[in-house]
Design a protein around this motif. Structure first.
Motif, PDB file in Angstrom:
ATOM      1  N   ARG A   3      52.736  -4.974  -3.300  1.00  9.81           N
ATOM      2  CA  ARG A   3      53.578  -5.013  -2.134  1.00  9.81           C
ATOM      3  C   ARG A   3      53.469  -6.340  -1.377  1.00  9.81           C
ATOM      4  O   ARG A   3      54.472  -6.665  -0.909  1.00  9.81           O
ATOM      5  CB  ARG A   3      52.526  -4.090  -0.929  1.00  9.81           C
ATOM      6  N   ASP A  57      56.965  -8.403  -0.724  1.00 10.61           N
ATOM      7  CA  ASP A  57      57.299  -9.099   0.724  1.00 10.61           C
ATOM      8  C   ASP A  57      57.552 -10.582   0.469  1.00 10.61           C
ATOM      9  O   ASP A  57      58.669 -10.619   1.019  1.00 10.61           O
ATOM     10  CB  ASP A  57      55.956  -8.907   1.292  1.00 10.61           C
ATOM     11  N   PHE A 117      52.374 -12.078   4.656  1.00  7.98           N
ATOM     12  CA  PHE A 117      52.981 -10.771   4.169  1.00  7.98           C
ATOM     13  C   PHE A 117      53.402  -9.887   5.276  1.00  7.98           C
ATOM     14  O   PHE A 117      52.470  -9.173   5.504  1.00  7.98           O
ATOM     15  CB  PHE A 117      52.345 -10.177   3.180  1.00  7.98           C
ATOM     16  N   PRO A 118      54.539  -9.703   5.690  1.00  9.81           N
ATOM     17  CA  PRO A 118      54.820  -9.254   6.891  1.00  9.81           C
ATOM     18  C   PRO A 118      54.580  -7.592   6.957  1.00  9.81           C
ATOM     19  O   PRO A 118      54.093  -7.102   7.956  1.00  9.81           O
ATOM     20  CB  PRO A 118      56.238  -9.400   7.443  1.00  9.81           C
ATOM     21  N   ASN A 119      54.875  -7.065   5.832  1.00  8.97           N
ATOM     22  CA  ASN A 119      54.303  -5.568   5.672  1.00  8.97           C
ATOM     23  C   ASN A 119      53.127  -5.269   5.284  1.00  8.97           C
ATOM     24  O   ASN A 119      52.922  -4.116   5.351  1.00  8.97           O
ATOM     25  CB  ASN A 119      55.548  -5.093   4.586  1.00  8.97           C
ATOM     26  N   LEU A 120      52.310  -6.104   4.893  1.00  8.23           N
ATOM     27  CA  LEU A 120      51.028  -5.874   4.778  1.00  8.23           C
ATOM     28  C   LEU A 120      50.230  -5.922   5.981  1.00  8.23           C
ATOM     29  O   LEU A 120      50.532  -6.678   7.002  1.00  8.23           O
ATOM     30  CB  LEU A 120      50.392  -6.702   3.569  1.00  8.23           C
ATOM     31  N   SER A 121      49.005  -4.924   6.206  1.00 10.24           N
ATOM     32  CA  SER A 121      48.266  -5.249   7.309  1.00 10.24           C
ATOM     33  C   SER A 121      47.376  -6.429   7.479  1.00 10.24           C
ATOM     34  O   SER A 121      47.380  -7.170   6.318  1.00 10.24           O
ATOM     35  CB  SER A 121      47.230  -4.177   7.451  1.00 10.24           C
ATOM     36  N   GLU A 147      44.884  -6.429   4.849  1.00  7.18           N
ATOM     37  CA  GLU A 147      45.471  -6.643   3.240  1.00  7.18           C
ATOM     38  C   GLU A 147      45.932  -8.099   2.999  1.00  7.18           C
ATOM     39  O   GLU A 147      45.492  -8.542   2.175  1.00  7.18           O
ATOM     40  CB  GLU A 147      46.509  -5.558   3.096  1.00  7.18           C
TER      41      GLU A 147
END
Lengths: 322, 296, 234
Positions: free
Chosen positions: B170, B174, C90-94, C97
């Motif tokens: 992921r 990104d 990483f914008p979509n990772l918390s 994370e």
């Protein structure tokens, strides 16, 4: 003996006829990809539009499909180019701002929709049975001369197409197109209307794809939806351009002839094999063409005749583009 | 109503499952390797035929052949990546897309050489559907497909949200440059992306074969709806791909339901065009997908 | 003791050289700032040290090893962390994370490092389950720096860590940089807010048009009239 020679000659006439028709389409694709960097993966769509347009325009009146209008062949070919151009304008208006991969997906999708229409709108296209009785120029001549005369027509059209696209590329227009391909933001900053130039190139190239489709319909005196399969049109045309040399019109023609020669000669060889083997061998042929593409991409990415990069000295002579 | 469920809704859901599994792979591959994988459809075909081989050799029920088909397809994908895609990692995207176009053809011809051009099927004879509440007809195959898809998607979710490699996938989706700077082993991530993408594609291919029949063009014909589903869900967003796959699958099946008059809303001949239509409208109006994926 | 020693760095993107024989060094436990006008090659110099920009000439020695043009992955394993100016999370990772990804190259237990980062940046603990892309600019910067700290680096390189931040957040980030430094981590940073950066730096380099112009202690540079006039806006 004489008969074999005659057979071989006829074979080469047929090979160059189809190879020449492919050359027209590859020149169209070179306008899209080689010159303008537009990833058109829907060649089959424009090909089909061209083929069906001329078939409807030039066949004698038939209850099985729209028309025919019994027009002369040259008018049918002109009509094919115009129709393909108009459709390309519509497609280009909505799709050309997409990123390359998306453009490829969108153009494939549009080509497939065209194919569905051709299959389903029986009143217009006679559905899966296709349109027969498409006239071929000089078809009344005796056997070798009819085919040879048609080959002459093809060669003339290829030469004319080559002349036109070369002129366009040498003109300021061609240089702007190349500049856009290399760096569209810079071209935009230099005041060029990138979208309009791309649209022009897209329409221009698609017209030749339509013309290629029209020539195919005349060559076989028939057009059906199978002829617009993406494998034989879209993919093979792409392989021809990459192998010949993207960005170079001579490379485009050479690629078309060479790849078609390989394709059709291997067909000849498989013809001598027992039926079961022949099927497998023809499948192997597809595999080998894919492999050839890989080898070319990995080792000779420029193709057989790579694009000439403008020399520094030439640049001095160039007149500024409008 | 029951006719609607039996002949439109359920087939739509099954088709949706198939598209979903294909679209997750396309979406992940696009997110991580930045290219539209044109050989993905033929990966599905490969999976379907590998399962056919397993069924032929062992005589197991089709559903149990799926793990082996997934493994075989994943191995093939890693092999293909090594020889056909890795040389182009630094090349312009378009080159690798063209290469994948060629790979699609090569994979298909290998399948055709191996299995021939005839239509095949996993089981012979007619399968009786199970009937619930007197009139709800559910075929065993459909139940298996629906349940397996839920299991596979759950497993994928677990992998992406709980494991280090899944999170790295992921992360790379990104921002690949940042992933490299961070010290993420990008080649390992790429390998795992192929394993997941090709594995799910193989399962999807087997499901198509279970639902209908096998032919060597099955995957190629699925490619565009799968792309449509991936774009609808937002490229690089595997969860969006689930929604995208379901929407496209249902839209295709429901488009032929006689919604307004007694005649089908859309002639069945144009059923496959629904996906292309949705996709093109979407590319034009909302290229980032319904759920705001990445626009490149 | 010298941690990083870069000498004669010449190189850039493609054919064009941006750096012209730039030298730079960082001692253990030191904060070093690179300042200079736009286009001076500050970021490029930092990227060259990290190995993202190719050097045609020159040498980079880190912790006794020659790391000139080495692969990024090995740089991280050697103990070098780099936070780019933009697109550094990483914008979509918390948030959590993001920090875990920072420790990708490690195979040991990372809980102590995670605790350390959360202590350093308490707001991150509250938002650890949120996608990092939803955070404010200052908090994103904290995530980025925290992510870099997860490799337990010896040298932390920051490219304009306070760019676009409000004065309040700017002061907070500088404060945190001092805190990081106090644990013994060497810091090399590029800064547009030159005055504030030099105030907390042990030493500073002034670059202009790809060359070294001044090198001195932070306080001395601030006192140097020519530097303040030409590079610190008077």
């Amino acid at each position: 003996m004489e008969q074999t020679l005659f057979g071989i000659m006829m074979y080469f006439v047929a090979m160059f006829t189809i190879g020449g028709i492919y050359a027209i389409i590859v020149l169209g694709l070179n306008m899209h990809w080689g010159v303008s960097g537009l990833f058109n993966a829907g060649i089959a769509g424009f090909f089909a539009i061209g083929a069906y347009t001329t078939a409807i325009l030039t066949t004698p009146t038939s209850p099985k499909h729209l028309g025919g209008f019994d027009l002369p062949v040259w008018l049918g070919m002109l009509g094919s180019m115009v129709t393909a151009g108009i459709v390309a304008y519509g497609v280009g208006r909505i799709c050309l701002r997409l990123r390359a991969d998306y453009l490829a997906i969108a153009t494939i999708g549009i080509a497939e929709i065209f194919r569905l229409v051709l299959k389903n709108e029986t009143w217009m296209t006679n559905g899966t049975r296709g349109i027969t009785n498409v006239p071929r120029p000089f078809e009344d001549f005796a056997t070798p001369w009819s085919q040879i005369a048609f080959l002459g027509v093809v060669i003339l059209v290829v030469a004319a197409t080559y002349f036109i696209v070369e002129r366009a590329l040498d003109a300021p227009w061609g240089r702007v197109m190349r500049a856009i391909r290399e760096n569209d933001t810079a071209a935009e900053a230099a005041g060029k209307n990138v979208v309009r130039f791309r649209l022009q190139a897209f329409v221009f190239g698609a017209m030749f794809m339509g013309l290629g489709g029209a020539m195919t319909a005349h060559a076989f005196k028939f057009i059906g939806p199978e002829a617009t399969e993406p494998l034989l049109t879209t993919f093979l045309v792409w392989v021809m351009l990459i192998i010949g040399g993207s960005g170079n019109n001579r490379g485009a023609i050479l690629g078309a002839i060479v790849v078609w020669a390989i394709w059709s000669m291997t067909q000849l060889v498989t013809g001598f094999l027992p039926p079961d083997w022949a099927v497998r061998a023809s499948l192997l042929r597809v595999f080998l063409v894919g492999l050839l593409l890989q080898v070319m991409l990995q080792n000779f990415s420029g193709g057989l005749i790579p694009e000439k990069s403008p020399k520094i000295g030439d640049r001095q002579k160039q007149t500024p583009a409008p | 109503m029951l006719e609607f469920i039996n002949f439109y809704l359920l087939p739509g859901l099954v088709l949706g499952c198939i598209y979903t599994l294909g679209a997750i792979g396309v979406s992940l591959l696009f997110g991580i390797m930045r290219f539209a994988h044109f050989a993905h459809g033929d990966m599905m075909t490969l999976g379907a035929y590998l399962a056919l081989a397993v069924v032929a050799v062992t005589g197991w029920p089709t559903i149990t052949a799926i793990p082996l088909a997934m493994l075989g397809t994943a191995a093939a994908a890693i092999f293909i990546d090594r020889f056909a895609y890795r040389p182009f990692r630094a090349s312009p995207t378009i080159i690798i897309v063209i290469a994948s176009f060629g790979v699609a053809l090569m994979v298909r011809s290998v399948i055709q050489i191996g299995w021939g051009l005839e239509i095949e099927s996993y089981a012979t004879g007619i399968q009786r559907p199970l009937i619930f509440f007197d009139s709800l007809r559910l075929s065993k195959n459909h139940i298996q497909i629906l349940v397996s898809t839920v299991l596979l998607v759950t497993a994928m979710h677990y992998f992406l949200s709980r494991t280090k490699t899944g999170k790295a996938m992921r992360a790379m989706s990104d921002d690949p440059d940042l992933a490299r700077i961070t010290g993420i082993d990008t080649e390992r991530v790429v390998t795992w992306t192929w394993i997941i993408g090709a594995g799910l594609a193989a399962a999807a291919g087997v499901f198509v074969g279970m639902d209908t029949q096998l032919n060597t063009f099955m995957g190629w014909n699925l490619l565009l709806p799968v792309f449509a589903a991936a774009i609808l869900g937002g490229i690089g967003r595997p969860y969006g791909a689930i929604a995208g796959g379901m929407v496209i699958g249902l839209a295709e099946e429901l488009s032929t339901y006689p919604w307004i008059t007694d005649a089908p809303l859309l002639s069945p001949g144009y059923k496959t065009g629904v996906a292309f239509g949705i996709m093109i409208i979407l590319l034009i109006w909302r290229p980032s997908g319904l759920f705001r994926g990445r626009v490149f | 003791m010298t941690l990083l020693e870069a000498t004669g760095m010449t190189g850039g993107y493609g054919e064009m050289d941006i750096l012209d024989s730039v030298h730079m060094s960082v001692d253990k436990g030191e904060i070093v700032s690179i300042i200079g006008p736009n286009g001076a090659g500050k970021s490029t110099a930092m990227k060259a040290i990290f190995g993202i920009v190719h050097l045609r000439q020159g040498r980079v020695i880190f912790d006794g090893d020659d790391i000139t043009n080495a692969a990024t992955q090995t740089q991280v394993q050697r103990g070098m962390a780099y936070v780019p100016q933009e697109r550094n999370i990483f914008p979509n990772l918390s948030v959590h994370e993001n920090l875990e990804m920072g420790a990708f190259s490690r195979n040991d237990d990372i809980t102590a490092s995670l605790d350390h980062v959360y202590e350093l940046f308490p707001p991150l603990r509250e938002k650890m389950r949120q996608p990092a892309g939803e955070l404010s600019g200052g908090q994103r910067q904290m995530v980025a720096i925290g992510r870099a700290l997860m490799v337990t680096p010896k040298l932390l390189m920051l490219d304009e860590p306070t760019a676009g931040l409000s004065p309040k957040f700017m002061a907070e980030i500088f404060d945190r940089i001092i805190a990081v430094n106090s644990t013994g981590i060497g810091i090399l940073m590029v800064e547009q807010n030159a005055r504030q950066a030099l105030e907390i730096s042990h030493r500073g380099y002034v670059l202009a048009t790809g060359r070294n112009r001044f090198t001195d202690a932070g306080a001395n540079l601030l006192a140097n009239e020519e530097v303040t006039k030409s590079f610190l806006g008077g």
